[in-house]
Design a protein around this motif. Sequence first.
Motif, PDB file in Angstrom:
ATOM      1  N   SER A   1       0.827  -1.205   0.000  1.00  9.14           N
ATOM      2  CA  SER A   1       0.000   0.000   0.000  1.00  9.14           C
ATOM      3  C   SER A   1       0.863   1.259   0.000  1.00  9.14           C
ATOM      4  N   LEU A   2       2.051   1.203   0.630  1.00  9.38           N
ATOM      5  CA  LEU A   2       2.917   2.370   0.668  1.00  9.38           C
ATOM      6  C   LEU A   2       3.454   2.705  -0.716  1.00  9.38           C
ATOM      7  N   SER A   3       3.749   1.681  -1.527  1.00  5.62           N
ATOM      8  CA  SER A   3       4.294   1.943  -2.855  1.00  5.62           C
ATOM      9  C   SER A   3       3.315   2.735  -3.713  1.00  5.62           C
ATOM     10  N   MET A   4       2.010   2.464  -3.538  1.00  6.25           N
ATOM     11  CA  MET A   4       1.011   3.229  -4.287  1.00  6.25           C
ATOM     12  C   MET A   4       0.984   4.686  -3.831  1.00  6.25           C
ATOM     13  N   VAL A   5       1.136   4.909  -2.520  1.00  5.35           N
ATOM     14  CA  VAL A   5       1.172   6.281  -2.006  1.00  5.35           C
ATOM     15  C   VAL A   5       2.457   6.976  -2.455  1.00  5.35           C
ATOM     16  N   ASP A   6       3.584   6.246  -2.416  1.00  5.30           N
ATOM     17  CA  ASP A   6       4.851   6.830  -2.859  1.00  5.30           C
ATOM     18  C   ASP A   6       4.741   7.360  -4.285  1.00  5.30           C
ATOM     19  N   ALA A   7       4.184   6.534  -5.180  1.00  6.89           N
ATOM     20  CA  ALA A   7       4.127   6.899  -6.598  1.00  6.89           C
ATOM     21  C   ALA A   7       3.218   8.097  -6.833  1.00  6.89           C
ATOM     22  N   ARG A   8       2.020   8.087  -6.214  1.00  7.34           N
ATOM     23  CA  ARG A   8       1.076   9.190  -6.461  1.00  7.34           C
ATOM     24  C   ARG A   8       1.457  10.440  -5.670  1.00  7.34           C
ATOM     25  N   MET A   9       2.033  10.259  -4.482  1.00  8.85           N
ATOM     26  CA  MET A   9       2.427  11.422  -3.707  1.00  8.85           C
ATOM     27  C   MET A   9       3.593  12.135  -4.386  1.00  8.85           C
ATOM     28  N   SER A  10       4.510  11.383  -4.983  1.00  7.52           N
ATOM     29  CA  SER A  10       5.605  12.017  -5.722  1.00  7.52           C
ATOM     30  C   SER A  10       5.055  12.865  -6.861  1.00  7.52           C
ATOM     31  N   SER A  11       4.054  12.348  -7.556  1.00  6.22           N
ATOM     32  CA  SER A  11       3.425  13.116  -8.631  1.00  6.22           C
ATOM     33  C   SER A  11       2.695  14.328  -8.083  1.00  6.22           C
ATOM     34  N   LEU A  12       2.041  14.171  -6.935  1.00 10.28           N
ATOM     35  CA  LEU A  12       1.257  15.260  -6.354  1.00 10.28           C
ATOM     36  C   LEU A  12       2.133  16.444  -5.962  1.00 10.28           C
ATOM     37  N   ILE A  13       3.337  16.162  -5.477  1.00  8.40           N
ATOM     38  CA  ILE A  13       4.212  17.260  -5.040  1.00  8.40           C
ATOM     39  C   ILE A  13       5.104  17.749  -6.174  1.00  8.40           C
ATOM     40  N   GLY A  14       4.839  17.290  -7.396  1.00  8.04           N
ATOM     41  CA  GLY A  14       5.492  17.857  -8.559  1.00  8.04           C
ATOM     42  C   GLY A  14       6.722  17.144  -9.041  1.00  8.04           C
ATOM     43  N   LEU A  15       6.912  15.861  -8.669  1.00 12.84           N
ATOM     44  CA  LEU A  15       8.087  15.114  -9.111  1.00 12.84           C
ATOM     45  C   LEU A  15       7.718  14.208 -10.286  1.00 12.84           C
ATOM     46  N   ASP A  16       8.641  14.063 -11.226  1.00 14.65           N
ATOM     47  CA  ASP A  16       8.392  13.230 -12.395  1.00 14.65           C
ATOM     48  C   ASP A  16       8.633  11.752 -12.112  1.00 14.65           C
ATOM     49  N   THR A  17       9.543  11.486 -11.200  1.00 14.93           N
ATOM     50  CA  THR A  17       9.850  10.107 -10.851  1.00 14.93           C
ATOM     51  C   THR A  17       9.608   9.900  -9.365  1.00 14.93           C
ATOM     52  N   VAL A  18       9.554   8.651  -8.982  1.00 10.68           N
ATOM     53  CA  VAL A  18       9.224   8.314  -7.602  1.00 10.68           C
ATOM     54  C   VAL A  18      10.391   8.660  -6.678  1.00 10.68           C
ATOM     55  N   HIS A  19      10.097   9.403  -5.615  1.00 11.95           N
ATOM     56  CA  HIS A  19      11.062   9.699  -4.549  1.00 11.95           C
ATOM     57  C   HIS A  19      10.370   9.399  -3.225  1.00 11.95           C
ATOM     58  N   ALA A  20      10.507   8.144  -2.783  1.00  9.90           N
ATOM     59  CA  ALA A  20       9.809   7.738  -1.566  1.00  9.90           C
ATOM     60  C   ALA A  20      10.275   8.526  -0.356  1.00  9.90           C
ATOM     61  N   GLU A  21      11.551   8.957  -0.358  1.00 13.96           N
ATOM     62  CA  GLU A  21      12.069   9.683   0.801  1.00 13.96           C
ATOM     63  C   GLU A  21      11.457  11.068   0.935  1.00 13.96           C
ATOM     64  N   LYS A  22      10.760  11.553  -0.117  1.00 14.23           N
ATOM     65  CA  LYS A  22      10.112  12.856  -0.053  1.00 14.23           C
ATOM     66  C   LYS A  22       8.615  12.750   0.198  1.00 14.23           C
ATOM     67  N   ASN A  23       8.131  11.553   0.394  1.00 14.10           N
ATOM     68  CA  ASN A  23       6.718  11.351   0.739  1.00 14.10           C
ATOM     69  C   ASN A  23       6.484  11.875   2.158  1.00 14.10           C
ATOM     70  N   PRO A  24       5.663  12.916   2.335  1.00 13.93           N
ATOM     71  CA  PRO A  24       5.470  13.469   3.694  1.00 13.93           C
ATOM     72  C   PRO A  24       4.776  12.499   4.638  1.00 13.93           C
ATOM     73  N   LEU A  25       4.169  11.445   4.105  1.00 13.47           N
ATOM     74  CA  LEU A  25       3.474  10.474   4.946  1.00 13.47           C
ATOM     75  C   LEU A  25       4.264   9.174   5.089  1.00 13.47           C
ATOM     76  N   ARG A  26       5.577   9.219   4.844  1.00 12.60           N
ATOM     77  CA  ARG A  26       6.385   8.006   4.923  1.00 12.60           C
ATOM     78  C   ARG A  26       6.374   7.455   6.352  1.00 12.60           C
ATOM     79  N   PRO A  27       6.560   6.135   6.500  1.00 12.23           N
ATOM     80  CA  PRO A  27       6.491   5.515   7.832  1.00 12.23           C
ATOM     81  C   PRO A  27       7.453   6.103   8.843  1.00 12.23           C
TER      82      PRO A  27
END
Length: 812
Positions: A125-151
């Motif tokens: 479930s986190l991978s889906m949030v990582d991918a869409r949250m990266s897009s939401l904050i304006g990133l073209d590629t996935v950056h899980a470390e920039k997900n504000p809701l990371r574990p």
Amino acid sequence: MSSAPSLLDQCFDRVLREAPALLGRSLNATVAALQDAENQSREVAQRSLLARAWFSLERQRNPLTAQFPLRLQQAFQRGDHDGPTSSMGRMSDSSLLALVDDDSVNESLEAARMLQALLPVVEQSLSMVDARMSSLIGLDTVHAEKNPLRPSVFVRTLRDLMAERESDPQLRSLWMQKIVAPLAKELSQLYGQVALMLQQARVQEAGYRIRLVADGSPQSATHLSTRGWLEEGSPSERAGLTPSREGLDTPAPPMSLRMKDLARTQTPLQHEVLQAFMAGEQAVFDHPLDNAYFEQVRQELHHVDLLARLPQPAPEELEQERTRYRDLPAVERPARPVDVASPLDADQWGDYAAPHERTRVLLELKHQADKVSQAVGLDVVRKLVNQVSGDPLLLAPVREAVVALEPALLRLAMAEPRYFSRGDHPARLWIEAVAQRSFRYNDEFSPGFEAFFEPVRAQVRSLNDSGSVEAGPFASALDELKAQWASDDEAQEQRRQRQLQALNFAERRQELADQIAWEISHRPDLYDAPAIVLDFLYGSWSLVIASAELQHPGKGPDPFGYRKVIGHLLWSTRSQVTLRQPSQLFQIVPGMLMTLRQGLESLGQSPDETRTFFDALLKLHEPVLRLRRARARVDGHATALTPEVSESEQQALATLLAPASPEQQKPTPREQPWIGARELASAGFSETMPLTSSEASEAAEVVEAFAEIAVTTDADVNTDAVEPAMLLARMTTGTWVDLYSGGEWLRAQLVWSSQKASLFMFNSLGGRTHTMTRRSCEKLMAKRWLRLVETRPVMARALNQVVTAEAATEAQ
């Protein structure tokens, strides 16, 4: 993106609303886990520490749940960053690296371990949030470390909050150890809700950038390069991500692939490329294949022709290998190796039993391909087939079936190259259904497995012969198998439902009976009642009342007068009263005895089971009966007669009339529900252990139910095995086990356990039922006669291993 801040705030609001309940449920589970650990610990110091831990956490529960959302909000507002991380690796793993690099988390090794244990549970479930949250904050590629809701944000916030509320580091450490599992479950559900919010808001997933670049020979080949994982100006990028200008045939740079490689039978696809392909990247994979590719395919086909001329293993050799370990117990046999290069039995699998024939189909389809996506799709199918064929949880014939099915699976990739990424694709569902069904069996040589597997084998040959590139034949085959399985299971399922109904009713009846016994213990007329009467009221009679009230809910609070008779029974046992009022006793006793026997008969208790109580009741009434006989022998005008009683009878009567001790006056809830023999027989229990809690009976259970089990030496017992209590804690409804019974290893499934986890029911093939207490399970586990069987989704795991770095590492 003008809507991004608003949608991001909505995500924060959703998390903050859920945070108190999320943490509250996690803390409840943590307290329960600490209490269980305390009960199971045998060391006084450890028990004391665990008791302090759960008591302290219980006191701090409300402050923690109240302050947690506020602290999370502050973390969101600060935009906490975990520090620099390497961009190489899986999406969810970057959160782990980020946390470990954070100075505050490094201060607590327990927090890092907590995150490591938490990540595998939330990964999907986190991978889906990582991918869409990266897009939401304006990133073209996935950056899980920039997900504000990371574990790591949740873990760090909770760790800091716990440190403020509890000064003892030992207690905090225990809290963090026990909260991992419930918190991971709660976070996984929370991430699923957030991912759904983002999906409904049409936020696209960020992905990977793939591009085609020329290699050292631009006229004949191209490179498939992956970008986005290397740091700017890194040594790897400087070493060769840009094309060579000298025109030399230099080695392929890191994370690149030549067209010629796509034409081979074993393509070295990097996991990053596979991730991008399965994620749906289009631009690069829609590129047409070139002449160098087709020339390489023709060379590979010529090589297959040469392989076809080599002598193939004789059927006798294959049969000898198949039956090599047949004489070993089913649970001790090593997994027979199977992969895409394995020769199979032609009598069973037909034209595609030989590995070179399956490879020929792969290459012929590659020759028919037009786009890069089709070539990569064919490679993904082969890699998945190879991954599933090596799964040690599956019996060898099931893995052979997947290998034999490769030609039919390969053809599907021509029309839909990424079909295995679809969880609802009929081919994927067919393999998963066969795999999950096969978990019912632990012996490939058993008649039951052969009956299950013969239709599967026939379908494999039929699907290969169909030559279809559409999914329709797989859907029809799956429907056919499910219909056949449903027909086979119908009778057993009806029987199972009767068993479950009987057990569930027994559990509800026992729960109500315990409550009724507690109510009886507060009666004022219970004072000085004999112990044997209290045992009867707290035990059998409470069950009688509970059974009547559950079976006849519409007939009032006391349908058959079973509660009313309690007062008569208690009064009749007080000889100092009944001797003064003998006529009243003679009026009460006949109706009372009739009601008692009627109630016990409705419960299914035979006269033999209740003879001890009624014999004791007769002795309690004996003084009045003696008085009546004495009155009959003398003048009716006598006002006081004392019957003659021997000294020994007086002593026996005094013992019988002795009031219950303080301990006996309190009812003790049963660890497991009482189940009558008649109920067990009507439910169809074929192998049921005595349901008693005494140590002697517990020891007899194993002997009685497993009398035919072979005797093992101490060397046969695995002393290094996991503690039976821990294994039992892992068992849930649906868990498969291997059970040694009647001289053979049976594959059985846990279909029911009591709420207190003190009684378990397993079903094995043929509708056999095995019901045993917790202590019996622990004894069997200690002897290795009851073993948990690991099961999991087969296709999801195989796909994950194919597209991750770990799978690539294992292949090397």
